[in-house]
Design a protein around this motif. Structure first.
Motif, PDB file in Angstrom:
ATOM      1  N   ALA A 253       0.834  -1.414  -0.013  1.00 32.45           N
ATOM      2  CA  ALA A 253       0.212   0.219  -0.520  1.00 32.45           C
ATOM      3  C   ALA A 253       0.784   0.903  -0.609  1.00 32.45           C
ATOM      4  O   ALA A 253       2.207   1.005   0.324  1.00 32.45           O
ATOM      5  CB  ALA A 253      -1.280   0.061   0.979  1.00 32.45           C
TER       6      ALA A 253
ATOM      7  N   TYR B  37      -1.514   7.077   1.713  1.00 36.17           N
ATOM      8  CA  TYR B  37      -2.511   6.105   1.241  1.00 36.17           C
ATOM      9  C   TYR B  37      -2.799   6.900  -0.228  1.00 36.17           C
ATOM     10  O   TYR B  37      -3.036   7.988  -0.276  1.00 36.17           O
ATOM     11  CB  TYR B  37      -3.185   5.362   1.385  1.00 36.17           C
ATOM     12  N   SER B  39      -5.627   6.691  -1.225  1.00 37.36           N
ATOM     13  CA  SER B  39      -7.080   7.361  -1.193  1.00 37.36           C
ATOM     14  C   SER B  39      -7.055   9.023  -0.665  1.00 37.36           C
ATOM     15  O   SER B  39      -8.042   9.125  -0.542  1.00 37.36           O
ATOM     16  CB  SER B  39      -7.893   6.277  -0.471  1.00 37.36           C
ATOM     17  N   THR B  41      -6.090   9.021   2.101  1.00 34.25           N
ATOM     18  CA  THR B  41      -6.043   9.175   3.656  1.00 34.25           C
ATOM     19  C   THR B  41      -4.608   9.644   4.280  1.00 34.25           C
ATOM     20  O   THR B  41      -3.616   8.732   4.154  1.00 34.25           O
ATOM     21  CB  THR B  41      -6.594   7.870   4.982  1.00 34.25           C
ATOM     22  N   ALA B  43      -2.185   8.709   7.319  1.00 35.25           N
ATOM     23  CA  ALA B  43      -2.202   7.713   7.773  1.00 35.25           C
ATOM     24  C   ALA B  43      -1.421   8.439   9.009  1.00 35.25           C
ATOM     25  O   ALA B  43      -1.122   8.067  10.477  1.00 35.25           O
ATOM     26  CB  ALA B  43      -1.631   6.588   7.682  1.00 35.25           C
ATOM     27  N   PRO B  62      -5.348   4.724  19.666  1.00 33.22           N
ATOM     28  CA  PRO B  62      -6.421   4.366  19.412  1.00 33.22           C
ATOM     29  C   PRO B  62      -7.305   2.930  17.495  1.00 33.22           C
ATOM     30  O   PRO B  62      -5.761   3.931  17.448  1.00 33.22           O
ATOM     31  CB  PRO B  62      -7.796   5.117  19.773  1.00 33.22           C
ATOM     32  N   GLY B  64      -6.877   3.170  14.485  1.00 36.09           N
ATOM     33  CA  GLY B  64      -7.281   4.076  13.306  1.00 36.09           C
ATOM     34  C   GLY B  64      -5.912   5.312  13.070  1.00 36.09           C
ATOM     35  O   GLY B  64      -6.005   6.410  12.985  1.00 36.09           O
ATOM     36  N   ALA B  65      -5.470   4.842  13.886  1.00 38.13           N
ATOM     37  CA  ALA B  65      -4.062   5.786  15.135  1.00 38.13           C
ATOM     38  C   ALA B  65      -2.953   5.840  13.856  1.00 38.13           C
ATOM     39  O   ALA B  65      -2.083   6.591  13.878  1.00 38.13           O
ATOM     40  CB  ALA B  65      -4.130   5.568  16.278  1.00 38.13           C
ATOM     41  N   GLY B  66      -2.802   4.556  12.808  1.00 36.32           N
ATOM     42  CA  GLY B  66      -1.498   4.729  12.034  1.00 36.32           C
ATOM     43  C   GLY B  66      -0.068   3.786  12.573  1.00 36.32           C
ATOM     44  O   GLY B  66       0.721   3.677  11.816  1.00 36.32           O
ATOM     45  N   LYS B  67      -1.101   3.183  13.674  1.00 36.01           N
ATOM     46  CA  LYS B  67       0.148   2.079  14.215  1.00 36.01           C
ATOM     47  C   LYS B  67       0.728   1.220  13.503  1.00 36.01           C
ATOM     48  O   LYS B  67       1.763  -0.200  12.996  1.00 36.01           O
ATOM     49  CB  LYS B  67      -0.638   1.289  15.495  1.00 36.01           C
ATOM     50  N   THR B  68      -0.437  -0.065  12.724  1.00 37.22           N
ATOM     51  CA  THR B  68      -0.463  -0.769  11.857  1.00 37.22           C
ATOM     52  C   THR B  68       0.656  -0.464  11.037  1.00 37.22           C
ATOM     53  O   THR B  68       1.313  -0.896   9.340  1.00 37.22           O
ATOM     54  CB  THR B  68      -1.414  -1.187  11.288  1.00 37.22           C
ATOM     55  N   THR B  69       0.239   0.555  10.056  1.00 37.85           N
ATOM     56  CA  THR B  69       0.623   1.763   9.030  1.00 37.85           C
ATOM     57  C   THR B  69       2.233   1.904   9.283  1.00 37.85           C
ATOM     58  O   THR B  69       3.312   1.613   8.340  1.00 37.85           O
ATOM     59  CB  THR B  69      -0.157   3.078   8.549  1.00 37.85           C
ATOM     60  N   GLN B 108      -1.291  -8.455  12.858  1.00 36.86           N
ATOM     61  CA  GLN B 108      -2.941  -7.914  13.043  1.00 36.86           C
ATOM     62  C   GLN B 108      -3.553  -8.904  12.482  1.00 36.86           C
ATOM     63  O   GLN B 108      -4.361  -9.667  12.849  1.00 36.86           O
ATOM     64  CB  GLN B 108      -2.773  -6.682  12.688  1.00 36.86           C
ATOM     65  N   GLU B 185      -1.012  -6.237  17.793  1.00 38.78           N
ATOM     66  CA  GLU B 185      -2.104  -6.207  18.142  1.00 38.78           C
ATOM     67  C   GLU B 185      -2.096  -8.412  18.911  1.00 38.78           C
ATOM     68  O   GLU B 185      -2.869  -8.733  18.215  1.00 38.78           O
ATOM     69  CB  GLU B 185      -2.945  -5.902  17.926  1.00 38.78           C
ATOM     70  N   HIS B 217      -4.276  -1.022  21.693  1.00 37.95           N
ATOM     71  CA  HIS B 217      -4.954  -0.588  22.080  1.00 37.95           C
ATOM     72  C   HIS B 217      -5.005  -1.135  23.850  1.00 37.95           C
ATOM     73  O   HIS B 217      -5.908  -0.018  24.772  1.00 37.95           O
ATOM     74  CB  HIS B 217      -5.853  -0.055  21.806  1.00 37.95           C
TER      75      HIS B 217
END
Ligand SMILES: Nc1ncnc2c1ncn2[C@@H]1O[C@H](COP(=O)(O)OP(=O)(O)OP(=O)(O)O)[C@@H](O)[C@H]1O
Ligand SMILES: [Mg+2]
Lengths: 253, 327
Positions: A253, B37, B39, B41, B43, B62, B64-69, B108, B185, B217
């Motif tokens: 991505a 991204y 899209s 977004t 991140a 929380p 959508g915070a950007g951790k996985t990104t 995750q 996670e 989280h």
């Protein structure tokens, strides 16, 4: 260089299709036998020789190419698509293997599957119609490059496809029609001028025709042309795969 | 509670990078990392932090915070838009092969071939990381034992329970015994017992010298395991400190006075503590480092309130977290 990583991926890709050999190696051979029985025996007995060879002998090279094209394409497209869908493509994206090693591993498995299918069809056909191998290097060249070409095309489609239907779109609407129109069952020299000219825009014609030359020594198109067309197409699809993998097209991505 | 604008009172890694030094003892260096991204977004809006070798570090934030990104960029699963990410000084883009060999990722989401057997998953992944066959068999035996998956050696991935799937992801990340372990996670969807077991296992790995970056989280998880915590919200690091400092910074105790009846007016003895009154309950917040509880109690006594009972409570990391991320 991580040779072990490359070999492990190659091993995984090969075991993937060998694990279900009944579904991956047998069906194309059965299809070819059916074609031989229907066209070669029942209908073919009413067709006179084509270009100096029996009709049965004429269709065998096309059947071999057809089986190989579908096998190479299905193997790499489904491997890439399914591992993208299940996410396990990430296993090798996070590993210290380079893009070209990934492409090469996927390709080796697809080519191996196509070769196994091609050789099986040849062997089975020989039982119906004994032929002599006219020009082995040319024959091998077309087997190898055609499977390479469709292995690359499969990788590209697997990357591009967002759902399973899209994987099939390419084989249903492009590969299958072009194969049937590609001189598997007839010589294009028997077509009216317009259609024989149109047929020359069909890339699969060159694979079937060139391979037929290698196998039985009969060709509609000078074999040098066929050698070149197939080479150029293979190179183009290879470059496309490398570019897409490098950019991570639809996988990063 | 009043927020302190700058919670990060440590030397941030950007200082050392700007001076042109590569701190080789940093296992992970993230500098001004941004990600937008396709899209549109945004991140990550330029995050900076570094993790020392041997540290157990949490990225807390929380959904959508950007951790996985951030993790995906570090491990090669996403392309960064700007900034740098280094693992032991190796750039994750330029020296991607060296960088990737140094890290094991527990993602995750389950990203395993559904039809592959447990031992085969580990066998192939060991291969991708360059392990010889004997080394692989060795590691597989060891990891399956450590994670009590031995009985499931020949089970297909899709036939494992959720908790076993998580454990397999952990075994897979450790197959090449990497110095850095990234856990995204890692205890999502596992039962309490397994979670305790995994926490112990992570602590043990950390004691053996592995640097661990954990995203979660679950505040409890970060509090339990980590030495330092970065709080990330909407693509920005809003706090980064040692666990105790993060707590101390916003440490508050609350004294709750339950009264027999509503009194309507705050007695003057208590006014300096800025109490809040609602119905028959008065709450007083104070910083235990500055104010003596005894002093407040004396004031309460002097005010002769019709007391029913007094309760005190401490802020938890949870409160700190909610406070930092609610903006
Ligand atoms: N592949 C993607 N394409 C577009 N946007 C994405 C993609 N992946 C994540 N995002 C967006 O980026 C933002 C950060 O997502 P990310 O997955 O990094 O959050 P997270 O902190 O890991 O959350 P969670 O706790 O829910 O896992 C979100 O707004 C998300 O919608
Ligand atoms: Mg996440």
């Amino acid at each position: 260089m991580n040779l072990t990583g490359f070999l492990a991926l190659t091993e995984r890709e090969i075991s993937r299709f060998l694990r279900v050999w009944q579904q991956t190696l047998i069906p194309p051979v059965i299809t070819s036998v059916l074609f031989i029985l229907i066209f070669g025996y029942s209908l073919g007995s009413r067709i006179r020789d084509v270009g100096g060879v029996s009709y049965l002998e004429f269709i065998v090279p096309g059947l071999v190419m057809m089986g190989m094209i579908i096998s190479a394409y299905s193997n790499s497209s489904s491997s890439v698509y399914i591992s993208k869908f299940q996410g396990n493509i990430q296993e090798y994206l996070v590993a210290p293997v380079s893009y070209w090693q990934i492409i090469l591993a996927l390709t080796i498995a697809a080519v191996l599957r196509a070769m196994l299918v091609g050789i099986s069809i040849l062997a089975v056909s020989y039982w119906f119609v004994p032929f002599s191998l006219h020009h082995v290097p040319v024959l091998f060249y077309f087997m190898l490059l055609t499977s390479l070409l469709f292995a690359f095309a499969g990788i590209a489609t697997g990357l591009w496809a967002s759902n399973w239907d899209q994987v099939n779109v390419f084989s249903t609407f492009i590969i299958t029609p072009l194969t049937y129109l590609g001189g598997v069952f007839y010589s294009i020299s028997s077509l009216p001028l317009f259609w024989s000219t149109a047929a020359k825009f069909n890339p699969i014609l060159y694979m079937v025709d060139g391979f037929r030359y290698g196998l039985i020594g009969v060709a509609d198109v000078p074999v040098v042309y066929s050698l070149m067309v197939v080479f150029v197409l293979t190179a183009l699809f290879f470059i496309l795969c490398v570019q897409w993998f490098r950019k991570g097209y639809k996988i990063r991505a | 509670m009043k927020a302190t604008a700058d919670l990060d009172h440590e030397d941030t890694p950007k200082l050392s990078i700007e001076k042109g030094e590569k701190n080789m003892t940093d296992a992970i260096t993230i500098h001004q990392l941004t990600k937008t991204y396709l899209s549109g977004t945004v991140a990550l809006k330029g995050i900076t932090f570094s993790i020392k070798a041997g540290e157990f570090f949490a990225l807390l934030g929380p959904n959508g915070a950007g951790k996985t990104t951030a993790i995906n960029i570090i491990t090669g699963l996403a392309n960064k838009t700007g900034g740098d990410a280094l693992l032991f000084g190796k750039d994750v883009v330029k020296d991607y092969r060296e960088a990737r060999a140094l890290v094991g990722l527990v993602p995750q989401e389950f990203n395993v071939d559904q039809f592959e057997k447990v031992s085969k998953v580990l066998y192939f992944n060991g291969g991708y990381f360059g392990l010889s066959r004997p080394e692989r068999f060795n590691r597989i035996g060891r990891l399956l034992k450590d994670l009590s998956l031995e009985e499931k050696r020949d089970t297909k991935f899709r036939e494992l329970s959720g908790g076993m799937k998580r454990k397999l992801l952990i075994a897979r990340a450790l197959i090449h015994d990497p110095p850095i372990l990234i856990l995204d996670e890692p205890t999502a969807g596992v039962d309490v017992e397994t979670r305790r077991f995994l926490w112990d296992y992570f602590r043990q790995l950390n004691r053996q010298g592995k640097t661990i970056l954990l995203t979660t989280h679950y505040i409890e998880e970060a509090e339990e395991l980590c030495q330092r915590i970065a709080v990330i919200n909407k693509g920005e690091i809003v706090a980064l400190d040692k666990k105790q400092n993060l707590l101390a910074l916003l440490e508050r105790e609350t004294m709750t006075l339950h009264l027999k009846r509503k009194i309507g007016r705050i007695p003057k003895q208590l006014q300096k503590y800025h109490p809040q009154e609602q119905d028959a309950i008065i709450t007083i917040e104070y910083n235990p480092q500055k104010e003596e509880a005894q002093e407040i109690l004396d004031a309460i006594q002097a005010a002769k309130l019709p007391l029913l009972k007094i309760e005190t409570s401490r802020t938890t990391l949870e409160d700190v977290f909610l406070h930092l991320t609610k903006k």
